[in-house]
Motif scaffolding. Structure first.
Motif, PDB file in Angstrom:
ATOM      1  N   VAL A 181      33.996 -13.799 -17.882  1.00 56.14           N
ATOM      2  CA  VAL A 181      32.662 -13.776 -18.491  1.00 56.14           C
ATOM      3  C   VAL A 181      31.722 -13.021 -17.565  1.00 56.14           C
ATOM      4  O   VAL A 181      31.947 -12.921 -16.356  1.00 56.14           O
ATOM      5  N   ILE A 182      30.666 -12.483 -18.139  1.00 51.99           N
ATOM      6  CA  ILE A 182      29.715 -11.675 -17.387  1.00 51.99           C
ATOM      7  C   ILE A 182      28.571 -12.552 -16.877  1.00 51.99           C
ATOM      8  O   ILE A 182      28.039 -13.387 -17.610  1.00 51.99           O
ATOM      9  N   MET A 183      28.231 -12.355 -15.635  1.00 45.45           N
ATOM     10  CA  MET A 183      27.102 -13.079 -15.060  1.00 45.45           C
ATOM     11  C   MET A 183      25.812 -12.714 -15.789  1.00 45.45           C
ATOM     12  O   MET A 183      25.501 -11.541 -15.992  1.00 45.45           O
ATOM     13  N   PRO A 198      31.700 -12.362 -10.012  1.00 39.95           N
ATOM     14  CA  PRO A 198      32.657 -12.487 -11.114  1.00 39.95           C
ATOM     15  C   PRO A 198      32.867 -13.949 -11.506  1.00 39.95           C
ATOM     16  O   PRO A 198      32.888 -14.837 -10.649  1.00 39.95           O
ATOM     17  N   LEU A 199      33.001 -14.193 -12.806  1.00 33.48           N
ATOM     18  CA  LEU A 199      33.176 -15.550 -13.316  1.00 33.48           C
ATOM     19  C   LEU A 199      34.434 -15.647 -14.163  1.00 33.48           C
ATOM     20  O   LEU A 199      34.825 -14.689 -14.840  1.00 33.48           O
ATOM     21  N   LEU A 200      35.031 -16.809 -14.141  1.00 39.82           N
ATOM     22  CA  LEU A 200      36.236 -17.097 -14.915  1.00 39.82           C
ATOM     23  C   LEU A 200      35.957 -18.317 -15.781  1.00 39.82           C
ATOM     24  O   LEU A 200      35.506 -19.345 -15.277  1.00 39.82           O
ATOM     25  N   LYS A 201      36.205 -18.211 -17.086  1.00 35.45           N
ATOM     26  CA  LYS A 201      35.949 -19.324 -17.997  1.00 35.45           C
ATOM     27  C   LYS A 201      37.264 -19.847 -18.564  1.00 35.45           C
ATOM     28  O   LYS A 201      38.128 -19.068 -18.978  1.00 35.45           O
ATOM     29  N   TYR A 221      34.148 -20.901 -13.475  1.00 31.49           N
ATOM     30  CA  TYR A 221      34.373 -20.841 -12.043  1.00 31.49           C
ATOM     31  C   TYR A 221      33.882 -19.517 -11.469  1.00 31.49           C
ATOM     32  O   TYR A 221      33.956 -18.485 -12.143  1.00 31.49           O
ATOM     33  N   ARG A 222      33.437 -19.550 -10.238  1.00 41.55           N
ATOM     34  CA  ARG A 222      33.187 -18.312  -9.512  1.00 41.55           C
ATOM     35  C   ARG A 222      34.535 -17.778  -9.063  1.00 41.55           C
ATOM     36  O   ARG A 222      35.177 -18.356  -8.179  1.00 41.55           O
ATOM     37  N   SER A 223      34.987 -16.688  -9.652  1.00 44.77           N
ATOM     38  CA  SER A 223      36.324 -16.210  -9.323  1.00 44.77           C
ATOM     39  C   SER A 223      36.389 -15.459  -8.002  1.00 44.77           C
ATOM     40  O   SER A 223      37.468 -15.049  -7.570  1.00 44.77           O
TER      41      SER A 223
END
Length: 241
Positions: A181-183, A198-201, A221-223
């Motif tokens: 996902v985009i911040m 970067p984020l992970l959903k 999560y913060r990837s």
């Protein structure tokens, strides 16, 4: 430091020694380790061996190469390989975990969850997982009230897995979808960061051995701080979804 007569491959011995130096603080987070030429002289091995060892450490996320600058020690990441509670993962990694309960409510007659839960009342639990002082994961959990009787929401600052195990529900399987996902501004405020990270959903249904869904979790999560390793096997009836 390197035993060339050992059955253990030389590159692997070197790799483990570099890891040991990092854990001992010889090379701190953000610090540039010795150059390939210096490592060749120190260990008395070929440059190819050095590159193989360092290459694996880069893949494992312990080191990062910066073109024209050198190889640097990365900040350690939270790494999840299998079915394990977030609390347990952090405890094993030696990091410090704090859980903030952002929201806690009872929801009734949720139409979109009726196909999953045969329950009229469902807890919605929104928690922020703070690791070493940084917001790493935001988890929103949906769980029927009959599975998790909560008299004091402070109990939710611990491991839900352990609470459920105490009530006879052991989670052994999870059906999970993963996407990047985009911040945006909302996530920036949630994770308390000014820069774009970067984020992970993930969306997961967590089940018992009898395939009974106990809770649903939507997590972000913060990837750059969290790694989710997925093992895929073609044995049996396993399928990719």
């Amino acid at each position: 430091m390197i035993d060339k007569n050992s059955p253990i491959p030389v590159y692997y011995q070197l790799k483990e020694d570099v890891k040991s130096k990092i854990s001992q603080g010889v090379w701190a987070v953000g610090q540039c380790i010795d150059s390939e030429r210096e490592l060749v002289e120190t260990y008395g091995v070929s440059r190819m061996t050095i590159r193989q060892a360092l290459g694996e450490l880069v893949q494992e996320g312990l080191l990062v190469r910066e073109k024209g600058k050198g190889t640097f020690v990365c900040e350690p990441k939270v790494k999840q390989k299998n079915m394990m509670s977030f609390s347990e993962i952090i405890a094993r990694s030696g990091m410090k975990l704090k859980t903030k309960v952002l929201e806690f409510e009872i929801m009734e007659d949720i139409e979109e969850l009726k196909d999953v839960f045969n329950s009229e009342k469902i807890y919605r639990i929104n928690r922020m997982r703070v690791v070493n002082g940084e917001n790493i994961a935001n988890e929103v959990v949906y769980i029927p009230c009959e599975y998790l009787e909560v008299k004091d929401k402070s109990v939710l600052e611990g491991s839900l897995y352990k609470i459920l195990e105490g009530k006879g529900y052991t989670i052994v399987n999870s059906e999970t979808s993963i996407q990047s996902v985009i911040m945006n501004e909302e996530y920036s405020k949630l994770f308390e960061v000014e820069k774009s990270v970067p984020l992970l959903k993930t969306y997961s249904k967590n089940m018992t051995e009898q395939d009974k869904v106990i809770f649903i979790e939507e997590a972000v999560y913060r990837s750059d701080k969290y790694v989710l390793e997925v093992n895929i096997s073609s044995r049996g009836e396993g399928k990719l979804k």
